[in-house]
Scaffold this motif. Structure first.
Motif, PDB file in Angstrom:
ATOM      1  N   LEU A 225       0.841  -1.190   0.000  1.00  0.00           N
ATOM      2  CA  LEU A 225       0.000   0.000   0.000  1.00  0.00           C
ATOM      3  C   LEU A 225       0.878   1.242   0.000  1.00  0.00           C
ATOM      4  CD1 LEU A 225      -1.976  -2.246   1.033  1.00  0.00           C
ATOM      5  CD2 LEU A 225      -3.105  -0.457   2.358  1.00  0.00           C
ATOM      6  N   ARG A 228      -0.881   7.008   0.326  1.00  0.00           N
ATOM      7  CA  ARG A 228      -2.266   7.442   0.177  1.00  0.00           C
ATOM      8  C   ARG A 228      -3.209   6.308   0.564  1.00  0.00           C
ATOM      9  NH1 ARG A 228      -6.378  10.653   0.743  1.00  0.00           N
ATOM     10  NH2 ARG A 228      -7.926  10.593  -0.933  1.00  0.00           N
ATOM     11  N   GLU A 229      -2.918   5.088   0.098  1.00  0.00           N
ATOM     12  CA  GLU A 229      -3.766   3.935   0.423  1.00  0.00           C
ATOM     13  C   GLU A 229      -3.676   3.599   1.906  1.00  0.00           C
ATOM     14  OE1 GLU A 229      -3.554   1.429  -3.760  1.00  0.00           O
ATOM     15  OE2 GLU A 229      -1.865   1.367  -2.363  1.00  0.00           O
ATOM     16  N   LEU A 232      -5.827   5.954   3.782  1.00  0.00           N
ATOM     17  CA  LEU A 232      -7.236   5.577   3.633  1.00  0.00           C
ATOM     18  C   LEU A 232      -7.577   4.388   4.529  1.00  0.00           C
ATOM     19  CD1 LEU A 232      -7.636   5.903  -0.240  1.00  0.00           C
ATOM     20  CD2 LEU A 232      -8.667   7.388   1.491  1.00  0.00           C
ATOM     21  N   ASP A 341     -12.700  -2.127   2.757  1.00  0.00           N
ATOM     22  CA  ASP A 341     -12.510  -1.646   1.383  1.00  0.00           C
ATOM     23  C   ASP A 341     -13.579  -0.626   1.006  1.00  0.00           C
ATOM     24  OD1 ASP A 341     -10.303  -3.257   1.025  1.00  0.00           O
ATOM     25  OD2 ASP A 341     -11.426  -4.893   0.110  1.00  0.00           O
ATOM     26  N   MET A 344     -12.858   2.630   2.722  1.00  0.00           N
ATOM     27  CA  MET A 344     -11.731   3.310   2.084  1.00  0.00           C
ATOM     28  C   MET A 344     -12.169   4.020   0.809  1.00  0.00           C
ATOM     29  SD  MET A 344      -8.709   0.419   2.540  1.00  0.00           S
ATOM     30  CE  MET A 344      -7.562   1.290   1.445  1.00  0.00           C
ATOM     31  N   LEU A 345     -12.954   3.322   0.001  1.00  0.00           N
ATOM     32  CA  LEU A 345     -13.405   3.907  -1.260  1.00  0.00           C
ATOM     33  C   LEU A 345     -14.309   5.123  -1.006  1.00  0.00           C
ATOM     34  CD1 LEU A 345     -13.406   3.752  -4.324  1.00  0.00           C
ATOM     35  CD2 LEU A 345     -15.357   2.161  -4.179  1.00  0.00           C
ATOM     36  N   ALA A 348     -12.105   7.993  -0.016  1.00  0.00           N
ATOM     37  CA  ALA A 348     -11.338   8.466  -1.170  1.00  0.00           C
ATOM     38  C   ALA A 348     -12.208   9.306  -2.103  1.00  0.00           C
ATOM     39  CB  ALA A 348     -10.741   7.281  -1.925  1.00  0.00           C
ATOM     40  N   GLU A 363     -10.736   4.881  -7.923  1.00  0.00           N
ATOM     41  CA  GLU A 363     -10.730   3.432  -7.677  1.00  0.00           C
ATOM     42  C   GLU A 363      -9.539   3.100  -6.796  1.00  0.00           C
ATOM     43  OE1 GLU A 363     -13.011   1.348  -8.456  1.00  0.00           O
ATOM     44  OE2 GLU A 363     -14.214   2.554  -9.861  1.00  0.00           O
ATOM     45  N   ILE A 364      -9.628   1.992  -6.063  1.00  0.00           N
ATOM     46  CA  ILE A 364      -8.521   1.532  -5.223  1.00  0.00           C
ATOM     47  C   ILE A 364      -8.106   0.146  -5.693  1.00  0.00           C
ATOM     48  CG2 ILE A 364      -7.776   0.907  -2.888  1.00  0.00           C
ATOM     49  CD1 ILE A 364      -9.799   2.919  -1.824  1.00  0.00           C
ATOM     50  N   GLU A 365      -6.840  -0.024  -5.969  1.00  0.00           N
ATOM     51  CA  GLU A 365      -6.337  -1.316  -6.422  1.00  0.00           C
ATOM     52  C   GLU A 365      -6.579  -2.374  -5.338  1.00  0.00           C
ATOM     53  OE1 GLU A 365      -2.105  -3.470  -7.665  1.00  0.00           O
ATOM     54  OE2 GLU A 365      -2.218  -1.280  -7.432  1.00  0.00           O
ATOM     55  N   TRP A 367      -6.312  -5.243  -2.664  1.00  0.00           N
ATOM     56  CA  TRP A 367      -5.212  -5.661  -1.800  1.00  0.00           C
ATOM     57  C   TRP A 367      -5.749  -6.652  -0.767  1.00  0.00           C
ATOM     58  CZ3 TRP A 367      -4.988  -4.226   3.558  1.00  0.00           C
ATOM     59  CH2 TRP A 367      -6.013  -3.362   3.967  1.00  0.00           C
TER      60      TRP A 367
END
Length: 457
Positions: A225, A228-229, A232, A341, A344-345, A348, A363-365, A367
Motif C-alpha cells: 500500500l 495514500r492507500e 485511507l 474496502d 476506504m473507497l 477516497a 478506484e482503489i487497487e 489488496w
C-alpha cells in the motif's frame, strides 16, 4: 408303543396341514423327489428337509434343512430340493456349500460395514484426531480441518476410502478456483498427508494421490500500500466499529499476522511495560514472540479497554480482545475486509469531491490483509531500519537472518531495536494521517533519533 418315525406321501399343502405332532419327531417323505421330506417335531414345528449321501451307499447320511413351513411352501421347498439334488449329482455337498455361502455373505457384509465406517469424512476425523505428527499445534490442526471441510469432504465425504481414485482427487483440485493457487497447494498437501498415513497403516492398498503432480506454488505477492492507500486504510479502520475496526488498526500498528492479532488475549499484554508477549502455542515458529507496543497500538488497546488517556486505569487481566461470542476469536475476515474496502473507497471519493475532482473516477487497487505486513516491512526499509530488526519484528521463520548458521549463533533478540522501529513506524503513520505526501513524509530512523537525542542502533 412308539409311533412310526416316517411316512410316505406326496408333500402337499394338505399333507403338511394334516401332519400331526407325535411323541417323537417323524418325517413325511415325498413320493416325487427322493430325499425330500417334512420333519415334524413333538412341539408341532414343521420344517422341510433334504436328506442325501455324497458318494453312494456306505457314505455318511447328511440332512440339509431347507426351512420352516410358512416361510417355505411345499412346492417351493420341493424345487429347492431338486436344486440340492443337482448339486449332489455334481459332487457338491449342499451343507458345505451353504456354510461357504454364509461365510462369504458375512465377509461381504463385514466389508460393507467397514466401507461405511471408512468413508472419507469419517476417516478424515480419525486422521485429524490421531494421525497428525506429535507436537502439531492446535491452530495447524484447525487449518487442516478447515481445508478438508471446505475443499475435500464436500466431494469425497460419503465415498469409501478404498474406492477413492486418482481422478476423484484431480476433480477436488480442479474445483479450487484458478485464482487461488495457494489454496490448491495446501489442499494437495493436506490430502497427501492423509492418504500417506492411510497407506502406511494398511487401510488402503495404495495412495491414490501418487502420480498427481503437486500444484505450482503461488507467485510471491508484491502488493504494497502506498502512503495514500495506507492513510485511507487507517482512516477507514478508525471509523469502523469494534471488533473489526480496532482489529485492523492493531494489524497496521504492529505488523503481526492476522490470526495472531485475532486471537489476542489480554493476559498476553503488559500495559506498564507496553509489551505483547505472543505465546509459543500461538506463534508460527513455536517460539514466544516479543512485540513492543508503540503509541498507536497503545491507543488502540486503551480505547478497547475503555481507559483511553487514563494512565491510572488498568487493562483487563484476561479475555479475548476481538470476539463476538466471548469464547472464540473473530472470523469472517473476508466480510470485515470488504467493509474496510468499502469505507476506504467512500473516504477516497469524498476527498476527491472536496478537491474538485470527479469521485466516480476514484478506484482503489485490490489488496489483501496480509499485504499490510509487506507494507510495514517495506516502510521499515524506507525508514532505514535494519533487515534483521524487520525480520525480528515480523517474526519471520524462514528469512536469511533466522536460518542456517545464523539461526544457531544469532541469539540476540533485538529488543530495543524492535521498540525503536515500531515507534518510528507509529510516528510515520501519524505523519501520513496528517496529510504529508509520499515525497516528504519519510524520516529515516537514524535522523529521527538524532533529532530527539536518542540512538536506536
Amino acid at each position: 408303543m412308539a409311533s412310526k418315525k416316517t411316512s410316505v406321501r406326496k408333500v402337499t399343502k394338505t399333507a403338511v396341514n394334516e401332519a400331526q405332532a407325535r411323541d417323537r419327531q417323524w418325517i413325511l417323505w415325498d413320493t416325487e423327489v427322493k430325499g425330500f421330506g417334512l420333519l415334524v417335531l413333538p412341539s408341532g414345528t414343521k420344517s422341510f428337509i433334504y436328506q442325501y449321501r455324497l458318494g453312494g451307499r456306505g457314505t455318511k447320511l447328511r440332512r440339509y434343512t431347507i426351512g420352516r413351513y410358512g416361510t417355505w411352501t411345499p412346492d417351493g421347498a420341493r424345487d429347492q430340493a431338486k436344486r440340492l439334488a443337482e448339486q449332489v449329482g455334481r459332487g457338491v455337498d449342499p451343507i458345505d456349500a451353504k456354510r461357504d455361502k454364509l461365510a462369504a455373505d458375512a465377509a461381504a457384509e463385514e466389508e460393507r460395514h467397514r466401507a461405511r465406517e471408512m468413508t472419507f469424512a469419517k476417516y478424515a476425523e480419525r486422521w485429524l484426531s490421531s494421525g497428525l505428527k506429535p507436537g502439531t499445534r492446535e491452530r495447524t490442526r484447525e487449518n487442516y480441518e478447515a481445508t478438508l471441510a471446505n475443499h475435500v469432504t464436500p466431494s469425497l465425504g460419503d465415498k469409501p476410502l478404498s474406492e477413492i481414485e486418482r481422478r476423484d482427487l484431480v476433480k477436488v483440485l480442479d474445483a479450487v478456483p484458478f485464482d487461488q493457487p495457494a489454496v490448491r497447494r495446501i489442499t494437495f498437501a493436506v490430502m497427501r498427508m492423509l492418504f500417506k498415513w492411510a497407506a502406511g497403516r494398511g487401510d488402503i492398498d495404495a495412495n491414490p494421490l501418487e502420480g498427481i503432480k503437486a500444484p505450482s506454488p503461488a507467485n510471491s505477492r508484491k502488493r504494497v500500500l502506498n502512503d495514500r492507500e495506507l492513510s485511507l486504510a487507517l482512516r477507514a479502520a478508525a471509523g469502523m466499529e469494534k471488533p473489526f475496526g480496532p482489529f485492523f488498526d492493531l494489524i497496521f500498528a504492529t505488523g503481526q499476522r492476522r490470526n495472531e492479532v485475532a486471537g489476542l488475549d489480554w493476559k498476553e499484554l503488559d500495559r506498564d511495560n507496553a509489551e505483547w508477549i505472543l505465546p509459543a502455542e500461538r506463534s508460527k515458529n513455536g517460539q514466544p514472540h516479543f512485540i513492543p507496543l508503540n503509541a498507536k497500538a497503545m491507543a488502540v488497546l486503551d480505547a478497547l479497554a475503555g481507559c483511553l488517556g487514563d494512565k491510572k486505569r488498568n487493562w483487563p487481566r484476561k479475555g479475548l480482545l476481538f470476539t463476538t461470542t466471548g469464547k472464540r476469536p473473530i472470523s469472517g475476515f473476508s466480510r470485515g475486509k470488504s467493509r474496510l474496502d468499502a469505507a476506504m473507497l467512500k473516504i477516497a471519493r469524498t476527498d476527491a469531491q472536496s478537491a474538485g475532482d470527479d469521485p466516480e473516477d476514484v478506484e482503489i487497487e485490490p489488496w489483501r490483509l496480509h499485504d499490510a505486513r509487506r507494507t510495514v516491512a517495506t516502510n521499515f526499509q524506507k525508514l532505514g531500519i535494519r533487515f534483521e530488526v524487520t525480520e525480528a519484528v515480523l517474526n519471520h521463520v524462514s528469512g536469511a537472518s533466522r536460518s542456517g548458521i545464523a539461526e544457531v549463533y544469532q541469539q540476540y533478540d533485538w529488543r530495543d531495536e524492535k521498540k525503536a522501529a515500531l515507534q518510528a513506524w507509529s510516528d510515520h503513520c501519524d505523519r501520513i494521517l496528517q496529510g504529508a505526501t509520499d515525497s516528504d513524509n519519510v524520516i529515516p530512523l537514524r535522523a529521527a533519533n538524532n533529532s530527539s537525542g536518542n540512538s536506536a542502533q
